[in-house]
Motif scaffolding. Structure first.
Motif, PDB file in Angstrom:
ATOM      1  N   ASN A  50       2.142-111.962 -13.101  1.00  0.00           N
ATOM      2  CA  ASN A  50       1.513-110.968 -13.276  1.00  0.00           C
ATOM      3  C   ASN A  50       0.654-109.773 -12.835  1.00  0.00           C
ATOM      4  N   SER A  51       0.481-110.573 -11.406  1.00  0.00           N
ATOM      5  CA  SER A  51      -0.105-109.969 -10.101  1.00  0.00           C
ATOM      6  C   SER A  51       0.506-108.993 -10.118  1.00  0.00           C
ATOM      7  N   LEU A  52       2.307-108.208 -10.469  1.00  0.00           N
ATOM      8  CA  LEU A  52       2.899-107.486  -9.796  1.00  0.00           C
ATOM      9  C   LEU A  52       2.440-106.341 -10.438  1.00  0.00           C
ATOM     10  N   PHE A  53       1.614-106.139 -10.977  1.00  0.00           N
ATOM     11  CA  PHE A  53       1.023-105.476 -12.447  1.00  0.00           C
ATOM     12  C   PHE A  53      -0.267-105.712 -12.104  1.00  0.00           C
ATOM     13  N   ASN A 109       5.560-104.654  -4.986  1.00  0.00           N
ATOM     14  CA  ASN A 109       6.744-104.299  -5.604  1.00  0.00           C
ATOM     15  C   ASN A 109       7.125-103.751  -4.276  1.00  0.00           C
ATOM     16  N   THR A 110       8.159-103.615  -3.098  1.00  0.00           N
ATOM     17  CA  THR A 110       8.239-102.664  -2.435  1.00  0.00           C
ATOM     18  C   THR A 110       9.369-101.584  -2.975  1.00  0.00           C
ATOM     19  N   ASN A 111       9.759-101.288  -3.695  1.00  0.00           N
ATOM     20  CA  ASN A 111      10.299-100.739  -4.569  1.00  0.00           C
ATOM     21  C   ASN A 111      10.208 -99.739  -5.728  1.00  0.00           C
ATOM     22  N   MET A 112       9.689 -98.339  -5.649  1.00  0.00           N
ATOM     23  CA  MET A 112       9.036 -97.972  -6.004  1.00  0.00           C
ATOM     24  C   MET A 112      10.166 -97.813  -7.353  1.00  0.00           C
ATOM     25  N   ARG A 120      13.814-107.263  -8.954  1.00  0.00           N
ATOM     26  CA  ARG A 120      14.435-107.627  -7.768  1.00  0.00           C
ATOM     27  C   ARG A 120      13.940-109.040  -6.921  1.00  0.00           C
ATOM     28  N   ASP A 121      13.857-109.823  -6.223  1.00  0.00           N
ATOM     29  CA  ASP A 121      13.785-110.855  -5.550  1.00  0.00           C
ATOM     30  C   ASP A 121      13.334-109.651  -3.980  1.00  0.00           C
ATOM     31  N   GLU A 122      14.705-108.912  -3.814  1.00  0.00           N
ATOM     32  CA  GLU A 122      14.669-108.316  -2.169  1.00  0.00           C
ATOM     33  C   GLU A 122      13.240-107.465  -1.969  1.00  0.00           C
ATOM     34  N   ASP A 123      12.705-107.310  -3.079  1.00  0.00           N
ATOM     35  CA  ASP A 123      12.237-106.253  -3.244  1.00  0.00           C
ATOM     36  C   ASP A 123      10.972-106.595  -3.464  1.00  0.00           C
ATOM     37  N   ILE A 124      10.335-107.567  -4.130  1.00  0.00           N
ATOM     38  CA  ILE A 124       9.064-108.280  -3.085  1.00  0.00           C
ATOM     39  C   ILE A 124       9.008-108.790  -2.452  1.00  0.00           C
ATOM     40  N   THR A 125       7.742-108.873  -2.266  1.00  0.00           N
ATOM     41  CA  THR A 125       6.997-109.593  -1.124  1.00  0.00           C
ATOM     42  C   THR A 125       5.256-110.211  -1.446  1.00  0.00           C
ATOM     43  N   GLU A 126       5.029-111.662  -1.546  1.00  0.00           N
ATOM     44  CA  GLU A 126       4.263-111.870  -1.233  1.00  0.00           C
ATOM     45  C   GLU A 126       3.000-111.372  -0.439  1.00  0.00           C
ATOM     46  N   ILE A 127       2.156-111.714  -0.683  1.00  0.00           N
ATOM     47  CA  ILE A 127       0.507-111.057   0.185  1.00  0.00           C
ATOM     48  C   ILE A 127      -0.685-112.542  -0.471  1.00  0.00           C
ATOM     49  N   ASP A 128      -0.692-112.996   0.750  1.00  0.00           N
ATOM     50  CA  ASP A 128      -2.128-113.275   0.691  1.00  0.00           C
ATOM     51  C   ASP A 128      -3.102-113.223   1.624  1.00  0.00           C
ATOM     52  N   ASN A 129      -3.649-112.490   1.098  1.00  0.00           N
ATOM     53  CA  ASN A 129      -5.519-112.289   1.924  1.00  0.00           C
ATOM     54  C   ASN A 129      -5.885-112.530   1.757  1.00  0.00           C
ATOM     55  N   VAL A 130      -6.029-114.297   2.171  1.00  0.00           N
ATOM     56  CA  VAL A 130      -7.223-115.246   1.348  1.00  0.00           C
ATOM     57  C   VAL A 130      -8.379-115.178   2.510  1.00  0.00           C
TER      58      VAL A 130
END
Length: 140
Positions: A50-53, A109-112, A120-130
């Motif tokens: 859900n963090s993707l949205f 998601n890096t794919n606009m 798609r997995d290839e377009d997803i980046t995990e951001i850890d800004n703790v």
């Protein structure tokens, strides 16, 4: 239910199948088609997916320049979740807690054009800004 939802549910095709049933079938079909290209995404907990949205409030906090601003905003959202919980509004509480966490750790998601191509997995980046140091990380 909203008037739009009632109207959409009453729309039927020539065979008499309710629109909502057709829509659910289309979503399941699309998900099945994309399953092989998003197995990592599908393995994440729903709260992380859900963090993707993000809500606009979360987007704004994510782009805040200071850790203190992000922490203050996330704490406020968490308190809204606590209030919802104590009012037995569990769905709202969960949403607020997910929002608070996703200020710091989220998927992007890096794919606009993902809405037409799917997630798609290839377009997803995990951001850890703790946080940048142990003190900040301990506060989150």
């Amino acid at each position: 239910a909203s008037p739009l939802l009632v109207a959409m549910n009453s729309i039927q095709d020539a065979g008499g199948t309710p629109f909502s049933v057709l829509m659910n079938q289309a979503v399941r079909l699309k998900n099945a088609q994309l399953a092989s290209s998003r197995s990592t995404f599908d393995s994440y907990p729903t709260s992380y997916q859900n963090s993707l949205f993000p809500q606009p409030e979360v987007v704004s906090l994510r782009s805040s320049s200071s850790f203190e601003e992000r922490l203050e905003g996330a704490s406020k959202i968490k308190e809204e979740g606590n209030a919802a919980y104590y009012n037995n509004e569990y769905g709202d509480a969960i949403q607020k807690y997910e929002m608070a966490i996703s200020v710091f750790r989220y998927l992007q998601n890096t794919n606009m054009d993902w809405k037409s191509k799917g997630i798609r997995d290839e377009d997803i980046t995990e951001i850890d800004n703790v946080g940048e140091n142990d003190r900040e990380k301990a506060q989150v």
